[in-house]
Write a protein that holds these residues in place. Structure first.
Motif, short mmCIF file in Angstrom:
data_model
loop_
_atom_site.label_atom_id
_atom_site.label_comp_id
_atom_site.label_asym_id
_atom_site.label_seq_id
_atom_site.Cartn_x
_atom_site.Cartn_y
_atom_site.Cartn_z
N MET A 1 0.74 -1.20 0.07
CA MET A 1 -0.09 0.03 0.11
C MET A 1 0.90 1.42 -0.09
SD MET A 1 -2.97 0.75 2.73
CE MET A 1 -4.54 0.46 1.92
N LYS A 2 0.48 2.29 -0.48
CA LYS A 2 1.09 3.47 -0.82
C LYS A 2 0.76 4.44 0.36
CE LYS A 2 1.78 3.10 -5.67
NZ LYS A 2 2.97 2.62 -5.51
N LEU A 3 1.61 5.35 0.58
CA LEU A 3 1.25 6.33 1.85
C LEU A 3 0.48 7.24 1.64
CD1 LEU A 3 2.35 7.69 4.57
CD2 LEU A 3 4.13 8.87 3.44
N ALA A 66 4.57 11.14 -1.89
CA ALA A 66 4.04 9.99 -0.98
C ALA A 66 3.60 8.79 -1.71
CB ALA A 66 2.79 10.63 -0.18
N GLU A 67 3.47 9.09 -3.02
CA GLU A 67 3.05 7.89 -3.81
C GLU A 67 4.14 6.94 -3.92
OE1 GLU A 67 1.14 9.56 -7.23
OE2 GLU A 67 -0.72 9.80 -6.49
N GLY A 68 5.35 7.39 -3.92
CA GLY A 68 6.41 6.43 -4.05
C GLY A 68 7.12 5.74 -2.78
N ILE A 69 6.14 5.88 -1.84
CA ILE A 69 6.61 5.30 -0.37
C ILE A 69 5.68 4.16 -0.19
CG2 ILE A 69 6.73 5.66 2.06
CD1 ILE A 69 7.59 8.92 1.40
N THR A 70 6.04 2.80 -0.10
CA THR A 70 5.26 1.84 0.28
C THR A 70 5.45 1.49 1.62
OG1 THR A 70 5.89 0.97 -2.11
CG2 THR A 70 4.77 -0.61 -0.63
N VAL A 71 4.03 1.35 2.12
CA VAL A 71 4.27 1.12 3.50
C VAL A 71 3.27 -0.07 3.97
CG1 VAL A 71 4.18 3.67 4.13
CG2 VAL A 71 1.98 2.57 3.78
N HIS A 72 3.41 -0.55 5.25
CA HIS A 72 2.63 -1.68 5.83
C HIS A 72 1.77 -1.15 7.21
CE1 HIS A 72 1.58 -5.66 7.45
NE2 HIS A 72 2.23 -5.29 8.62
#
Length: 97
Positions: A1-3, A66-72
């Motif tokens: 999921m993206k930030l 923020a779209e370039g940051i993948t998060v859990h």
């Protein structure tokens, strides 16, 4: 999921940072590295920029960054060993006018 897909109040852990080299380096210098815990604080009225608390530091970034940051997404107090640290409240000393 993206930030950029998170909602205000969501807590997450960074899994990867993908952006153009200069932006990626700057985000990583600010502490957005793999394993960093963060909390989405708020969005501007039109959804851009986004304010994030990462390791006690307030960061504001554009939606395309923020779209370039993948998060859990983290559930509950999983992101911090002693629960999520709250914000310091401002205290007034003396009598209120």
């Amino acid at each position: 999921m993206k930030l950029s897909e998170l909602k205000a109040g969501d807590r997450a852990e960074v899994t990867s940072v993908a952006a153009e080299p200069a932006v990626r380096r700057r985000l990583m210098d600010l502490g957005l590295v793999r394993g960093a815990k963060l909390k989405v604080l708020r969005f501007a009225p039109l959804g851009d920029p986004i304010e994030v608390n990462c390791n006690g530091m307030l960061l504001t970034m554009r939606r395309n960054e923020a779209e370039g940051i993948t998060v859990h997404i983290l559930a509950g107090d999983e992101g911090h060993p002693h629960g999520w640290p709250g914000f310091r409240r401002r205290h007034r000393f003396g009598k209120r006018a």
